[in-house]
Design an enzyme around this catalytic site. Structure first.
Site, PDB file in Angstrom:
ATOM      1  N   THR A  85       0.845  -1.204   0.000  1.00  0.00           N
ATOM      2  CA  THR A  85       0.000   0.000   0.000  1.00  0.00           C
ATOM      3  C   THR A  85       0.879   1.253   0.000  1.00  0.00           C
ATOM      4  OG1 THR A  85      -1.363  -1.304   1.518  1.00  0.00           O
ATOM      5  CG2 THR A  85      -2.174   0.873   0.944  1.00  0.00           C
ATOM      6  N   GLY A 110       4.874  -4.143  10.504  1.00  0.00           N
ATOM      7  CA  GLY A 110       5.987  -5.095  10.489  1.00  0.00           C
ATOM      8  C   GLY A 110       5.682  -6.382   9.756  1.00  0.00           C
ATOM      9  N   GLY A 161       5.929  -6.740   6.794  1.00  0.00           N
ATOM     10  CA  GLY A 161       7.032  -6.844   5.829  1.00  0.00           C
ATOM     11  C   GLY A 161       8.387  -6.799   6.520  1.00  0.00           C
ATOM     12  N   GLU A 194      10.753   1.729  10.027  1.00  0.00           N
ATOM     13  CA  GLU A 194       9.489   2.483   9.936  1.00  0.00           C
ATOM     14  C   GLU A 194       9.265   3.282  11.212  1.00  0.00           C
ATOM     15  OE1 GLU A 194       6.985  -0.381   6.860  1.00  0.00           O
ATOM     16  OE2 GLU A 194       6.874  -0.808   8.979  1.00  0.00           O
TER      17      GLU A 194
HETATM   18  C1  5RP Z   1       5.973  -3.437   6.555  1.00  0.00           C
HETATM   19  C2  5RP Z   1       4.704  -2.858   7.064  1.00  0.00           C
HETATM   20  C3  5RP Z   1       3.606  -2.636   6.084  1.00  0.00           C
HETATM   21  O1  5RP Z   1       3.223  -1.298   6.104  1.00  0.00           O
HETATM   22  C4  5RP Z   1       2.461  -3.523   6.464  1.00  0.00           C
HETATM   23  O2  5RP Z   1       2.922  -4.862   6.530  1.00  0.00           O
HETATM   24  C5  5RP Z   1       1.311  -3.417   5.464  1.00  0.00           C
HETATM   25  O3  5RP Z   1       1.701  -4.001   4.254  1.00  0.00           O
HETATM   26  P1  5RP Z   1       0.748  -4.027   2.988  1.00  0.00           P
HETATM   27  O4  5RP Z   1       0.441  -2.622   2.640  1.00  0.00           O
HETATM   28  O5  5RP Z   1       1.585  -4.748   1.946  1.00  0.00           O
HETATM   29  O6  5RP Z   1      -0.492  -4.803   3.351  1.00  0.00           O
HETATM   30  O7  5RP Z   1       4.526  -2.567   8.228  1.00  0.00           O
HETATM   31  O8  5RP Z   1       6.818  -3.762   7.622  1.00  0.00           O
END
Ligand code: 5RP
Length: 239
Positions: free
Chosen positions: A39, A110, A112, A118
């Site tokens: 996102t 987290g 990812g 972050e």
């Molecule tokens: C990465 C994050 C992301 O913002 C979270 O996992 C959301 O990911 P996505 O937008 O792919 O659903 O915190 O560490």
């Protein structure tokens, strides 16, 4: 026709960037933190489009992962670190995704494995904006999506014991198409934690961060982010 989850992510990201430009919260010359994930990247893309169409210039970006760094470089967005003189440890605004967001805009991040950078970037930003699809909106953070805790690898068993005392069940995050644990951008590992019933995320953020061997926890409760949440019916809730 209902929007897919991926379409909702793009809608939330595009709406956030365009609205923030209109409100002059994103402006030329600003220092902006850029998040990680599926996102956050459409928001980075939209930002690059608004640089290309001449709306914005002299944007200084600080990224939160190798993923976002590579993406910015591919798009031609200049990347700095918090330590650069031009940034001086302080950002005007950060924009990012989230794994869960509760009615008070407390977050889990987290998914990812990027929550350490972050948090450093976002806790040093005057404003945080979250972009998300509707599946991320929950009544209580920490019961559905496992809470990521970044740990020093040599402290894994000791940290697991302390997390168990706090009622958590922990699983070491494993790589996909790579044997063994996920190694974060900072060389650490991730324990994904779940609780059977809701916990207080504000207290738990502090308690987990105090455990020796924990590098950073994925609860983000010390900020008052603005959230752009896209729904399947094409509407975008701003809260
Ligand atoms: C990465 C994050 C992301 O913002 C979270 O996992 C959301 O990911 P996505 O937008 O792919 O659903 O915190 O560490």
């Amino acid at each position: 026709m209902a929007l897919t989850q991926s379409e909702q992510k793009t809608l939330a990201a595009k709406t956030a960037v365009d609205t923030l430009i209109e409100q002059k919260k994103i402006f030329s010359g600003m220092k902006i933190g850029l998040g990680t994930g599926s996102t956050a990247l459409p928001a980075v893309k939209r930002l690059s489009e608004r640089i290309e169409d001449g709306t914005l210039h002299d944007i200084k970006a600080v990224v939160t992962s190798f993923q976002t760094e590579n993406y910015c470089k591919d798009l031609g967005i200049p990347v700095y670190t918090l330590n650069d003189r031009e940034i001086d440890g302080q950002l005007d605004l950060a924009i990012d995704g989230a794994d869960e967001i509760d009615p008070e805009n407390h977050l889990i991040k987290g998914g990812g494995a990027a929550h350490l950078l972050e948090k450093i970037v976002e806790y040093n930003s005057k404003e945080l904006v979250i972009v998300a699809d509707e599946s991320k909106s929950v009544a209580h953070v920490g019961t559905k999506f496992p809470l990521p805790v970044e740990i020093v690898p040599g402290a894994r068993r000791a940290v697991e014991k302390e997390l168990k005392k706090l009622g958590a069940k922990c699983v070491l995050r494993e790589g996909v198409r790579k044997c063994g644990p996920v190694i974060t951008d900072n060389g650490n590992q991730i324990l994904d934690c779940t609780w059977e019933s809701p916990v207080n995320p504000v207290e738990m953020e502090d308690k987990i961060d105090r455990i020796t061997g924990v590098v950073e926890v994925g609860f983000f409760t010390k900020l008052k982010p603005t959230a752009f949440i896209a729904h399947a019916d094409g509407s975008v809730e701003i809260r």
